[in-house]
Write a protein that holds these residues in place. Sequence first.
Motif, PDB file in Angstrom:
ATOM      1  N   LEU A   1      56.456 -41.506 -16.393  1.00 15.22           N
ATOM      2  CA  LEU A   1      55.744 -40.248 -16.617  1.00 15.22           C
ATOM      3  C   LEU A   1      55.949 -39.751 -18.043  1.00 15.22           C
ATOM      4  O   LEU A   1      55.025 -39.244 -18.675  1.00 15.22           O
ATOM      5  N   LYS A   2      57.180 -39.910 -18.566  1.00 15.99           N
ATOM      6  CA  LYS A   2      57.449 -39.453 -19.932  1.00 15.99           C
ATOM      7  C   LYS A   2      56.584 -40.192 -20.943  1.00 15.99           C
ATOM      8  O   LYS A   2      56.079 -39.595 -21.901  1.00 15.99           O
ATOM      9  N   TYR A   3      56.407 -41.483 -20.737  1.00 22.85           N
ATOM     10  CA  TYR A   3      55.595 -42.293 -21.645  1.00 22.85           C
ATOM     11  C   TYR A   3      54.150 -42.408 -21.161  1.00 22.85           C
ATOM     12  O   TYR A   3      53.328 -43.059 -21.808  1.00 22.85           O
ATOM     13  N   SER A   4      53.853 -41.802 -19.996  1.00 28.40           N
ATOM     14  CA  SER A   4      52.524 -41.851 -19.396  1.00 28.40           C
ATOM     15  C   SER A   4      52.027 -43.293 -19.284  1.00 28.40           C
ATOM     16  O   SER A   4      50.912 -43.634 -19.699  1.00 28.40           O
ATOM     17  N   SER A   5      52.863 -44.139 -18.688  1.00 28.00           N
ATOM     18  CA  SER A   5      52.536 -45.561 -18.554  1.00 28.00           C
ATOM     19  C   SER A   5      51.553 -45.782 -17.407  1.00 28.00           C
ATOM     20  O   SER A   5      51.883 -45.575 -16.232  1.00 28.00           O
ATOM     21  N   ASN A   6      50.353 -46.215 -17.749  1.00 26.61           N
ATOM     22  CA  ASN A   6      49.353 -46.535 -16.722  1.00 26.61           C
ATOM     23  C   ASN A   6      49.845 -47.649 -15.808  1.00 26.61           C
ATOM     24  O   ASN A   6      49.709 -47.580 -14.581  1.00 26.61           O
ATOM     25  N   ILE A   7      50.420 -48.675 -16.425  1.00 23.67           N
ATOM     26  CA  ILE A   7      50.870 -49.834 -15.648  1.00 23.67           C
ATOM     27  C   ILE A   7      52.018 -49.441 -14.731  1.00 23.67           C
ATOM     28  O   ILE A   7      52.047 -49.811 -13.547  1.00 23.67           O
TER      29      ILE A   7
END
Length: 717
Positions: free
Chosen positions: A361-367
């Motif tokens: 969530l912090k890096y907003s990782s789609n994967i």
Amino acid sequence: MSKFNNKKIIPRYNVLVFLMLLTAILVVGKALYIMTAGRTYWMEVAAQQKKDNVPVTPVRGNILSCNGELMASSLPEFKIYLDFNAMKEAGNDTAFIDSLDIITKGLNKIFPERKASRFKKDLMVGFRQESRHWPIWQGRIDYNTFKEVQSLPVFHLSKYRSGFHWDEFNARRRPFGSLAQRTVGDMFGAKDTARCGLELSYDKILRGTNGIIHRRKVRNKYLNIVDTPPVDGADIITTIDVGMQDLAERALIKELKEINGKVGVAVVMEASTGDVKAIVNLDRGSDGVYREVKNHAVSDLLEPGSVFKTASLMTILDDEFVDTTYTIATGNGIWDMYGRQMRDHNWNRGGYGNLMLPWTLKYSSNIGVSRLIDKFYHKNPEDFVQGIYDLGLATDFKIPIVGYAPAKIRMPRKNSHGQYVNWSATALPWMSIGYETQIPPISVLAFYNAIANNGKMMRPRFVKQIVKGNEILLDNKPQVVKEQIAKEKTIAAIQRILQEVVSEGLGKNAGSEKFPVAGKTGTAQMSKGTLGYKSGETNYLLSFAGYFPADEPKYSCIVCIQKSGLPASGGGMCGPVFRDIAEGIMAQSLKLDVKDSRTPGSVLIPSAKKGNLLAADYVLNALGINVNGGWGGVYPFGEPIWGTVVSNRRSITLRQEKPSNSHLVPDVHGMGARDAVYIMEKRGLKTRILGRGMVLEQSIGAGTRIKKGMVCTLKLG
């Protein structure tokens, strides 16, 4: 033999019959004339003698802010006419002709855009036609202008002697201009009917009930006899805070201009009540100016993008499939998802590798997010969607604004053979990161507001009360939609992660040095319907949703911007707007005492502008400042006393000045905006303000003779 002589009597009867026949023909002829050629005239006469069931329009109710400030109010406007026939019947036609030059010159001063000669020509046309309803001016005029016209020669007489009469309308005015225009609403001016916003939603309450009168002529006077009196409309008190609304609008416009955004939305909600304190909806016009055209905050059904990831992680945490220590592989930033490539925003820099759940969530990782959801819900995607429903994102809040559209989140369905009929293998991964759904900004904000409110979801509230005079007709209490959207430990975990998104992750631009902020960024490509996502220039929906202060939430806020092309960053473009709004609101709520800043050796003498000395004296005395030449602070109101202020290290001296000639432009250098505008407009000058502070320049020099229509620009600094 008869004593009557028939030869003498019969001709006399014939003459009598002939006269009666002639009279009958004349009566029939006159009747036919009245029914045809004279019909219009006699219909006007009949209309003046008696009018049955004439509706009387009531005064429309006001729309007020949460602090009781007028946001929309009804003011009288008039269309003015002359009845030359009534004027002649009263014997004032000669007086009208004798005063015509004075009347037309007076009208020219009131309406300088039309020459006196044109007024004279138009009025004489109506005079010769003996018109009963000749317009003096085509448009509507306000009350002050109406009184000026009514004071002209002949016009100042009663309407039955002068022929001067009018139609009165209730014109809608917004003292704060375009602030919250699409939410407060508009009126169709010509029809006096509501067109949008709260004006339309609460039209029946605001409008009131029409009365009925009839008109009769009694002893040569026309009387309006009331059959049913009109019932004025009630007032509605909204949740909007004008200060917050202005703050949010200025912050959003500033960013939209910098990035050339197409559409901007900003909504501020009070965490504990769900009260919408500010709602801004801006569209860029063809001229480049941003205006409120559509209420995007409640009507735009768009794929929300990464702000949805918060809900995805809350669902999996609440179902206890994982905890915050769970680690997921994201590879090099590109991952194959059932034949489609899922990419992280840093895929061209090698991706993030392995990530613990909070860092997805912090890096907003789609994967990271999509793999988590797909791993545990792929076989039963309906369980995931039901979890999203339980969080309240699909709730229909029944918002009282025309155009509101509730969220659309598709629930998987199976046919009789157990096969999904509206679902694909890629639907779940893409839904988990904010696609495959349509959610308006107000619903996203209500969800984040529930997180700030420790899991309690409130219905967004726009109207607090409906009042009439001192009576409260409806007290619209805050409404709880869901007592708890998730387990307490899930709420606590996501609150901590959202705060770290701002302090350590991609939401740093939304953070403040003055207080902690929590929230989530979002950047989503906008679909072009059947054309998909990649036809021509790409459009993006950028967003940031969160709340502040994070350790003791008072307000939640969402900022959304639609723009074309790169660069496009929810954190980089919406984050600063969120920060400016949050810091501005928190600054407004500070309650500081000037005495707290004093030390035994300090000298605290504030600067004061020239202008209304009574107001300055009142404030300075309230602060405990030594004032010379003042009134002890006992006259906070009343007729202003003008003058200058002289200060030194220990005291302030007030010096009155003799007012200048009221027909000359005053010298307002050194005054504040309020005093400068007051003294200018009291002398009939219109003003424009540029900047803030005290007046540095005035476009019309002091001592210039005032002429009607003058506009003076004041530059402040």
